[in-house]
Scaffold this active site. Structure first.
Site, PDB file in Angstrom:
ATOM      1  N   ARG A  33       0.846  -1.183   0.000  1.00  0.00           N
ATOM      2  CA  ARG A  33       0.000   0.000   0.000  1.00  0.00           C
ATOM      3  C   ARG A  33       0.885   1.238   0.000  1.00  0.00           C
ATOM      4  O   ARG A  33       1.895   1.315   0.707  1.00  0.00           O
ATOM      5  CB  ARG A  33      -0.933   0.019   1.220  1.00  0.00           C
ATOM      6  CG  ARG A  33      -2.138  -0.920   1.101  1.00  0.00           C
ATOM      7  CD  ARG A  33      -3.077  -0.451   0.003  1.00  0.00           C
ATOM      8  NE  ARG A  33      -4.280  -1.264  -0.135  1.00  0.00           N
ATOM      9  CZ  ARG A  33      -4.406  -2.280  -0.958  1.00  0.00           C
ATOM     10  NH1 ARG A  33      -3.369  -2.651  -1.705  1.00  0.00           N
ATOM     11  NH2 ARG A  33      -5.546  -2.935  -1.054  1.00  0.00           N
ATOM     12  N   GLU A  65      -2.933   7.825  -6.239  1.00  0.00           N
ATOM     13  CA  GLU A  65      -3.124   7.079  -7.479  1.00  0.00           C
ATOM     14  C   GLU A  65      -4.310   7.647  -8.258  1.00  0.00           C
ATOM     15  O   GLU A  65      -5.347   7.933  -7.658  1.00  0.00           O
ATOM     16  CB  GLU A  65      -3.353   5.588  -7.174  1.00  0.00           C
ATOM     17  CG  GLU A  65      -2.138   4.929  -6.527  1.00  0.00           C
ATOM     18  CD  GLU A  65      -2.343   3.446  -6.233  1.00  0.00           C
ATOM     19  OE1 GLU A  65      -3.427   2.911  -6.544  1.00  0.00           O
ATOM     20  OE2 GLU A  65      -1.411   2.822  -5.699  1.00  0.00           O
ATOM     21  N   HIS A 113      -0.160  -0.323 -10.073  1.00  0.00           N
ATOM     22  CA  HIS A 113      -0.990  -1.097  -9.139  1.00  0.00           C
ATOM     23  C   HIS A 113      -1.541  -2.354  -9.810  1.00  0.00           C
ATOM     24  O   HIS A 113      -2.755  -2.614  -9.810  1.00  0.00           O
ATOM     25  CB  HIS A 113      -2.128  -0.242  -8.583  1.00  0.00           C
ATOM     26  CG  HIS A 113      -2.608  -0.710  -7.235  1.00  0.00           C
ATOM     27  ND1 HIS A 113      -3.069   0.146  -6.273  1.00  0.00           N
ATOM     28  CD2 HIS A 113      -2.690  -1.961  -6.690  1.00  0.00           C
ATOM     29  CE1 HIS A 113      -3.434  -0.545  -5.195  1.00  0.00           C
ATOM     30  NE2 HIS A 113      -3.216  -1.833  -5.429  1.00  0.00           N
TER      31      HIS A 113
END
Length: 341
Positions: free
Chosen positions: A255, A284, A303
């Site tokens: 994370r 993001e 991601h």
């Protein structure tokens, strides 16, 4: 019995429906809602995180639904108010961050997650980033694609380092961290682990449990695998990056909130960090003005560590097993304890 599958373009409604039919056998009333992720990025919706912005569509689909299965639907308090018959909510991801757990508990709704669904994918991606960073694969590929033949990179001061014989530190030792440790052991690396919630008797024979400061000081590569909690937010800050050996490699596929990214970018520019591999970020999508975009010796992916077809199939299968267990009166695997809600 009415079951709602709120699938998306990764864990699709087709996969969820097939898994439910295979596992339940008996017919059921099936309703579908298709969410736009990943074609449209997830984000905060109301009071929940990492969800598709489809709250109104979810509210319209929920009346009469006894079981809901989703990965990205925003189960906010407002949505749960519309769930007049809901008794089980299966969130087919590692943690139900898109669910207001307190509101679900107040309404007597059982919540199940599917931890470990993407452990193999994320572990493989972690090792890929680590190897690519240590051997400067993006930089050398870009040079070759541009017409350069950099045989000078064979020079001692320019070439990479090996995993074999190195010390790699893992911060966090859940399903993903354990798989990474096994792969690193196969490379003949020494593996240090920091995870205050790991029972030493359950750590396995190929890792050494240690404190965070000791891990940072001894590891020439560090990989993050902790959950993001108030306790771990900003865990690897500028001071902890500075405590790593000069030239060390830093990888994060967990994370973004675990890491101080401006500090990491500065350490790459100064050369204190020799290289880095990042799949997750503090914001993001990655901002256009992020210093990481111009930092040297960094390999980045958007991601995608968990993005394999096997992960999607596994998420559907685990979700169907949880539904079958609930309907048979058994406690589903991945049930979120009431104390955590």
């Amino acid at each position: 019995m009415k079951i709602l599958t709120a699938g998306d373009h990764f864990v699709t409604n087709g996969l969820l429906a097939d898994a439910l039919h295979d596992r339940l056998g008996a017919p059921f009333d099936h309703a579908e809602l298709t969410l736009p992720w990943p074609h449209t990025p997830f984000g905060p919706v109301g009071e929940v995180q990492e969800a598709s912005d489809a709250e109104d569509a979810l509210i319209a689909a929920l009346p009469g639904v006894r079981v809901a299965v989703t990965q990205m639907a925003p189960f906010t308090e407002r949505a749960l108010d519309a769930a007049d018959a809901l008794e089980l909510l299966v969130c087919c991801r590692g943690g139900p961050v898109n669910v207001n757990l307190a509101a679900a508990a107040a309404r007597g709704i059982a919540v199940v997650a599917t931890p470990g669904r993407n452990a193999t994918a994320a572990a493989e991606h972690t090792v890929a980033l680590l190897l690519a960073a240590k051997r400067a694969v993006p930089r050398t590929h870009a040079g070759l694609a541009a017409g350069q033949w950099r045989s000078d990179l064979y020079a001692y001061g320019e070439c990479g380092t090996e995993l074999g014989g190195s010390t790699v530190g893992l911060i966090g030792y859940g399903a993903i961290g354990r798989k990474v440790a096994r792969v690193l052991h196969a490379f003949d690396a020494r593996v240090l682990v920091h995870d205050p919630y790991t029972d030493p008797a359950d750590a396995g024979p190929h890792v050494e449990l240690t404190g965070l400061d000791e891990l940072l000081a001894q590891s020439t590569a560090v990989s993050l695998h902790a959950r993001l909690t108030p306790e771990t937010a900003g865990l690897v800050d500028a001071a902890r990056i500075a405590a790593m050996p000069p030239g060390a490699v830093l990888v994060n596929t967990a994370r973004g909130g675990l890491l101080d990214y401006p500090a990491a970018a500065a350490a790459l520019v100064s050369g204190h960090l020799g290289a880095a591999g990042f799949d997750v970020f503090d914001s993001e999508p990655l901002a256009a003005d992020s210093p990481l975009r111009s930092a040297p010796n960094v390999v980045m992916t958007p991601h995608l560590a968990g993005a394999t077809r096997e992960t999607a199939h596994r998420a559907a299968r685990l979700s169907a097993e949880a539904v079958a267990d609930h309907l048979a009166g058994r406690t589903p695997q991945g049930l979120v304890p009431a104390a955590a809600r």
